[in-house]
Design a protein around this motif. Sequence first.
Motif, PDB file in Angstrom:
ATOM      1  N   TRP A  47      14.469 133.358 195.144  1.00  0.00           N
ATOM      2  CA  TRP A  47      14.064 132.901 193.956  1.00  0.00           C
ATOM      3  C   TRP A  47      15.454 132.440 193.010  1.00  0.00           C
ATOM      4  O   TRP A  47      15.705 131.334 192.319  1.00  0.00           O
ATOM      5  N   ALA A  48      16.484 133.341 193.290  1.00  0.00           N
ATOM      6  CA  ALA A  48      17.899 133.065 192.492  1.00  0.00           C
ATOM      7  C   ALA A  48      18.203 131.601 193.018  1.00  0.00           C
ATOM      8  O   ALA A  48      18.849 130.673 192.252  1.00  0.00           O
ATOM      9  N   GLY A  49      18.264 131.617 194.371  1.00  0.00           N
ATOM     10  CA  GLY A  49      18.775 130.419 194.954  1.00  0.00           C
ATOM     11  C   GLY A  49      18.113 129.093 194.469  1.00  0.00           C
ATOM     12  O   GLY A  49      18.763 127.995 194.440  1.00  0.00           O
ATOM     13  N   MET A  50      16.747 129.063 194.465  1.00  0.00           N
ATOM     14  CA  MET A  50      16.038 127.860 193.892  1.00  0.00           C
ATOM     15  C   MET A  50      16.294 127.709 192.407  1.00  0.00           C
ATOM     16  O   MET A  50      16.328 126.504 192.236  1.00  0.00           O
ATOM     17  N   ALA A  51      16.317 128.880 191.681  1.00  0.00           N
ATOM     18  CA  ALA A  51      16.751 128.376 190.243  1.00  0.00           C
ATOM     19  C   ALA A  51      18.231 127.677 190.328  1.00  0.00           C
ATOM     20  O   ALA A  51      18.461 126.937 189.364  1.00  0.00           O
ATOM     21  N   LEU A  52      19.062 128.332 190.855  1.00  0.00           N
ATOM     22  CA  LEU A  52      20.526 127.898 190.983  1.00  0.00           C
ATOM     23  C   LEU A  52      20.452 126.142 191.684  1.00  0.00           C
ATOM     24  O   LEU A  52      21.417 125.758 191.012  1.00  0.00           O
ATOM     25  N   ASN A  53      19.701 126.118 192.377  1.00  0.00           N
ATOM     26  CA  ASN A  53      19.525 124.860 193.042  1.00  0.00           C
ATOM     27  C   ASN A  53      19.195 123.874 192.005  1.00  0.00           C
ATOM     28  O   ASN A  53      19.896 122.703 191.664  1.00  0.00           O
ATOM     29  N   ASP A  54      18.365 124.038 190.974  1.00  0.00           N
ATOM     30  CA  ASP A  54      18.059 123.232 190.118  1.00  0.00           C
ATOM     31  C   ASP A  54      18.813 123.043 188.968  1.00  0.00           C
ATOM     32  O   ASP A  54      19.193 121.965 188.170  1.00  0.00           O
ATOM     33  N   TYR A  55      19.735 124.026 188.722  1.00  0.00           N
ATOM     34  CA  TYR A  55      20.692 124.207 187.576  1.00  0.00           C
ATOM     35  C   TYR A  55      21.811 122.982 188.061  1.00  0.00           C
ATOM     36  O   TYR A  55      22.434 122.280 187.486  1.00  0.00           O
ATOM     37  N   ALA A  56      22.355 123.401 189.229  1.00  0.00           N
ATOM     38  CA  ALA A  56      23.425 122.724 189.995  1.00  0.00           C
ATOM     39  C   ALA A  56      23.197 121.157 190.068  1.00  0.00           C
ATOM     40  O   ALA A  56      24.157 120.215 189.843  1.00  0.00           O
ATOM     41  N   ASP A  57      21.577 120.721 190.295  1.00  0.00           N
ATOM     42  CA  ASP A  57      21.352 119.452 190.676  1.00  0.00           C
ATOM     43  C   ASP A  57      20.666 118.631 189.299  1.00  0.00           C
ATOM     44  O   ASP A  57      20.294 117.692 189.555  1.00  0.00           O
ATOM     45  N   ARG A  58      20.840 119.305 188.283  1.00  0.00           N
ATOM     46  CA  ARG A  58      20.195 118.699 187.280  1.00  0.00           C
ATOM     47  C   ARG A  58      20.391 117.359 186.616  1.00  0.00           C
ATOM     48  O   ARG A  58      19.850 116.618 186.378  1.00  0.00           O
ATOM     49  N   THR A  59      21.725 117.054 186.905  1.00  0.00           N
ATOM     50  CA  THR A  59      22.330 115.585 186.447  1.00  0.00           C
ATOM     51  C   THR A  59      21.650 114.574 187.762  1.00  0.00           C
ATOM     52  O   THR A  59      21.198 113.480 187.327  1.00  0.00           O
ATOM     53  N   VAL A  60      21.880 114.862 189.017  1.00  0.00           N
ATOM     54  CA  VAL A  60      21.326 113.974 190.019  1.00  0.00           C
ATOM     55  C   VAL A  60      19.770 114.239 189.970  1.00  0.00           C
ATOM     56  O   VAL A  60      19.176 112.958 190.006  1.00  0.00           O
ATOM     57  N   ASP A  61      19.233 115.194 189.516  1.00  0.00           N
ATOM     58  CA  ASP A  61      17.573 115.186 189.424  1.00  0.00           C
ATOM     59  C   ASP A  61      17.248 114.313 188.298  1.00  0.00           C
ATOM     60  O   ASP A  61      16.043 113.912 188.473  1.00  0.00           O
ATOM     61  N   ALA A  62      17.795 114.275 187.354  1.00  0.00           N
ATOM     62  CA  ALA A  62      17.490 113.203 186.166  1.00  0.00           C
ATOM     63  C   ALA A  62      17.211 111.936 186.588  1.00  0.00           C
ATOM     64  O   ALA A  62      16.448 111.139 185.987  1.00  0.00           O
ATOM     65  N   HIS A  63      17.834 111.300 187.787  1.00  0.00           N
ATOM     66  CA  HIS A  63      17.558 110.116 188.099  1.00  0.00           C
ATOM     67  C   HIS A  63      16.850 110.104 189.318  1.00  0.00           C
ATOM     68  O   HIS A  63      15.869 109.310 189.478  1.00  0.00           O
TER      69      HIS A  63
END
Length: 289
Positions: A47-63
């Motif tokens: 679960w920590a890895g999933m949350a960290l994934n979205d934190y790290a990818d937040r700029t790319v995921d915005a697109h």
Amino acid sequence: MPGPLYELVRAPAVLTVPGDTLAGALAAGLPLRPAATTAAASVCLYWAGMALNDYADRTVDAHERSHRPVPSGRVRAGTALTVAVGGTAAGLGLAAASGGRRSLAVALPLAAAVWAYDLGLKSGPYGPAVMAAARGLDVLLGAAAGGADGVVRALFPAAVMAAHTAAVTRLSRGEVHGAPAALPRSTLLATAVVAATTALPPRGRGPRSARAAQLALAGWYAGRFASLQAAAVRKPTAERIRESVGAGIHAMVPLQAALTARAGAPLPAIALSAALPLARRLARRVSPT
């Protein structure tokens, strides 16, 4: 509807995690009851890895994936990072509680691999290898309480899970824009090798029921994952590849169950495999990828 934190950690996908430590513990000859705490540690790190994934990818995921909790504004970036830090701390604490220094010695590099993957190595050439190492270490976490001998006994299931994870991670690189047919073709070949390796008989004679369960579950694994990869070879669109990646994540359950049966435990293997229908049902509400 699922809450945003539920989506952030891909909660249903966690059903694909406890089988790692179960397979490792049984391969090491450890009892099942203490393995529950180790499985809880594994869940927290996942679960920590999933949350960290979205934190790290937040700029790319915005697109590319604006529906995710962080870019959509339903979860703040700081909250995602807090979940990642808290989950990692909880995972390491539970690992220490389950097997002391021996388990912590495996949990620490596991956590380091997760953080390194999410924060920098994901898109590079070493991404699949790092994620594969994380899954392999997850299996060894289940065996760590048995000392060096237990870890050695669990190397086979750890290597199998690592190989499968490397294939799924490579395939996931085509989730957004699609990929050449060569990508799903290569992971399909890897799946065939993993299935054949998983079906190899263990050393010594175990119960016939365990051997039968091992073969059936290895076949289930291959059929579940390979069919969608074959479809992606014919038409390697982003949608087909996303479906294949989702199937690859869920296929970890029958693969773990086959490895559990190979360790001579057919009943736990069958019980573990029962998590797959539930994981697939819940994935209709929250994507595992």
